[in-house]
Design an enzyme around this catalytic site. Structure first.
Site, mmCIF file in Angstrom:
data_model
loop_
_atom_site.group_PDB
_atom_site.id
_atom_site.type_symbol
_atom_site.label_atom_id
_atom_site.label_comp_id
_atom_site.label_asym_id
_atom_site.label_seq_id
_atom_site.Cartn_x
_atom_site.Cartn_y
_atom_site.Cartn_z
ATOM 1 C CG ASP A 228 4.266 5.076 -7.206
ATOM 2 O OD1 ASP A 228 4.286 3.887 -7.548
ATOM 3 O OD2 ASP A 228 4.895 5.517 -6.227
ATOM 4 C CD GLU B 98 0.811 1.240 -6.666
ATOM 5 O OE1 GLU B 98 1.424 0.167 -6.625
ATOM 6 O OE2 GLU B 98 1.274 2.291 -6.187
HETATM 7 C C1 NOJ Z 1 4.569 1.395 -6.177
HETATM 8 C C2 NOJ Z 1 5.474 1.060 -7.315
HETATM 9 O O1 NOJ Z 1 4.771 0.291 -8.246
HETATM 10 C C3 NOJ Z 1 6.668 0.348 -6.713
HETATM 11 O O2 NOJ Z 1 7.460 -0.248 -7.685
HETATM 12 C C4 NOJ Z 1 7.424 1.353 -5.890
HETATM 13 O O3 NOJ Z 1 8.495 0.734 -5.245
HETATM 14 C C5 NOJ Z 1 6.521 2.010 -4.850
HETATM 15 N N1 NOJ Z 1 5.232 2.359 -5.360
HETATM 16 C C6 NOJ Z 1 7.153 3.262 -4.327
HETATM 17 O O4 NOJ Z 1 7.155 4.259 -5.315
#
Ligand code: NOJ
Ligand code: MG
Length: 575
Positions: free
Chosen positions: A220, A289
């Site tokens: 993430d 990500e």
């Molecule tokens: C990306 C995640 O997919 C999202 O849902 C989240 O709010 C942020 N990162 C922070 O962790």
């Protein structure tokens, strides 16, 4: 079978399959948003037992890998992306024993499992943070603490950095007498990866789940992991018409995408590889990500991860032309380092659903592209049945990203619309829960848009999805063929996969709402007589139709996949 034969059989299988280091080469990765997939106990919130009962569906549509969004203990300020314990399951979702049952059944069905790993921040409630506030070593520097800037005798944050969820990225802590950094919610303080003890603690968390058999991680918000050591102000973006405290009002030069990030990924890659080597098991998939530039995305590949390719979310969108698509896809394929596996993200829990982003008539188009292009197709639960966003009122909004934006702008930032419960059937709460009240309301269209109905229907998004996954997985042209993206006319894009000794498989997409007549035979260099293998739901073209590709009529917004008669018959066998 004698013992000796058995031994040879085992050796032969091991020899043929080997220890695989790229088992993900052609997989379909299916994202499950646990809160909204299936509720087993009637509390209106999805859970692990619920997901376990629905694994057959994931198998049925041809997915190979399940990615679970966070299931860890969390106060749910950001619905699980605020973690208080990285190695236990949130009671709302079940127990560690439920996780074991889930992964055991998944493996039994031949599905792989990857978990969401949330390294950039923890919850404010995490014991580490509490110790950090008290300056207990080594937790004192587990987070990013800075002194206040005193301007005219008034306390101000150390710099101008903004939270992705609106407002300053700094929060004052009275007890410690310093500000802490939170690039997301106040409830999500950023961790400090320049602290070696934190690095060890996070690896312990990874090992905990590796020991429970997971096949990898989705990482993430990785481009937020490091920040500028000098804490310089981020420059203004000079975008007009947005509030001063909106995240997009700055360019995040100093708070994001720092060079040390790639070293961190390389380090985790090594950690995973050592683990796999030690136990002689398959490599672990790492998916990073980061919404960032192409060149920085590629750096994650160089560091040993597969970086999510978000092109169908940004920069491409419903106003993009056929040539925008060609240029962007070609650029990606040309930049992808050799021997690496591409991936194509259709949607996720942070973005409007694909059927809403591109419009219902084009609901299948992106999935078709993601499936015909080589590599990993990444799909978000519900997109296989063409679920659409549900509009929320300000009062109904629970996503903090929406709440923080206020009543005038919540609809731009809130992610509630794409997170509504999965539509299984036309019973209470779309078959998601026995409870009439669910954590997010179900979409009113569930009466017609649901899995059960689409299984019955001859033409449906579900049927299209199954046809696509069958083709992707069973056909050598899609596994081993070359790919070409060709602009046939201003509004029509073609994608062709070719393999010597096979007839080509091609996809034609009409980007205009008007019908088009094209000569695909000449433009794509494909046979004149081909069969429609599958076509988008609203195209009015039946699968099985024979077409003359030299003068082919393509209805407005239609996407059509063509193959030879023998390929189609062969594939039908798998249905
Ligand atoms: C990306 C995640 O997919 C999202 O849902 C989240 O709010 C942020 N990162 C922070 O962790
Ligand atoms: Mg950070």
């Amino acid at each position: 079978m004698s013992k000796l034969t058995l031994l040879f059989a085992v050796l032969a299988v091991t020899y043929v399959h080997g220890i695989s280091d790229n088992w993900w080469r052609d997989v379909i990765l299916y994202q499950v948003y646990p809160r909204s997939f299936k509720d087993s106990d009637g509390d209106g919130i999805g859970d692990l037992i619920g997901i376990t009962t629905k694994l057959e569906h994931i198998k049925d549509i041809g997915a190979d890998v399940v990615w679970l969004s966070p299931i860890y203990i969390s106060p749910q300020a950001d619905f699980g992306y605020d973690v208080t314990n990285f190695t236990d399951v949130n009671p709302e979702y079940g127990t560690l024993a439920d996780f074991t049952k889930f992964i055991t059944k998944a493996k039994y069905l031949g599905l792989r499992v990857i978990l969401d790993f949330v390294p950039n921040h923890s919850s404010l409630q995490h014991p580490w943070f509490k110790q950090s506030v008290k300056k207990v070593k080594p937790y004192d520097s587990f987070y990013i603490w800075r002194d206040a800037k005193i301007v005219n005798g008034v306390r101000e944050p150390p710099n101008n950095w903004l939270s992705a969820f609106t407002g300053s990225a700094w929060e004052w802590n009275e007890e410690r007498g310093q500000y802490f950094l939170h690039q997301f919610l106040v409830d999500q303080p950023d961790l400090n990866y320049r602290n070696p003890f934190l690095n060890l603690a996070m690896k312990d968390a990874l090992k905990f789940w590796l020991d429970r058999g997971v096949d990898g991680f989705r990482i993430d918000a990785i481009n937020f992991a490091f920040e500028d050591k000098l804490f310089r102000d981020d420059p203004n973006s000079n975008i007009s018409g947005i509030p001063k405290d909106d995240y997009d009002s700055l360019i995040h030069t100093y708070s994001r995408d720092q060079n040390e990030t790639y070293g961190l990924i390389a380090n985790w890659r090594k950690f995973m590889d050592n683990y796999s080597k030690k136990y002689k098991i398959d490599s672990k998939l790492l998916l990073s990500e980061a919404y960032t530039t192409l060149s920085l995305t590629i750096k994650y590949y160089d560091a040993g991860a597969n970086a999510f390719n978000f092109m169908f979310i940004t920069p491409l969108n419903k106003t993009s032309s056929a040539s925008d698509f060609k240029r962007t896809i070609d650029e990606w394929l040309n930049n992808l380092p050799k021997h690496n596996v591409s991936n194509w993200v259709v949607g996720n829990h942070d973005q409007p659903r694909v059927a809403s982003r591109y419009g219902v008539r084009r609901a299948d188009m992106i999935t078709m592209l993601a499936m015909i292009l080589p590599g990993i197709a990444v799909v978000y639960n519900g997109d296989e049945i063409g679920m659409t966003n549900r509009n929320f009122t300000w009062e109904e909004t629970v996503d903090i990203a929406g709440c923080n934006a206020g009543p005038e702008r919540y609809h731009i930032k809130s992610r509630d619309p794409e997170r509504i419960p999965f539509q299984w059937d036309n019973t209470t709460s779309a078959g998601f829960s026995t409870n009439k009240t669910t954590w997010l309301p179900v979409h009113e269209n569930y009466i017609t848009v649901n899995l059960a109905a689409q299984k019955e229907a001859k033409i449906s998004h579900y049927q299209v999805f199954k046809a696509l996954s069958t083709l992707k997985k069973k056909h050598p042209v899609l596994r081993n063929g070359t790919e070409e993206v060709i602009l046939i006319s201003e509004h029509v894009l073609g994608v062709v996969r070719r393999l010597e000794g096979s007839s080509p498989v091609s996809l034609l997409i009409n980007f205009s709402e008007r019908d088009a007549v094209i000569d695909a035979e000449t433009n794509l260099n494909i046979p004149r007589e081909l069969i429609v293998y599958v076509s988008s739901v609203d195209s009015n073209i039946d699968a099985g139709t024979q077409v003359d590709t030299s003068a082919m009529k393509l209805p407005g917004y239609a996407s059509v996949m063509l193959a030879s008669q023998s390929q189609v018959s062969e594939l039908l066998y798998y249905f």
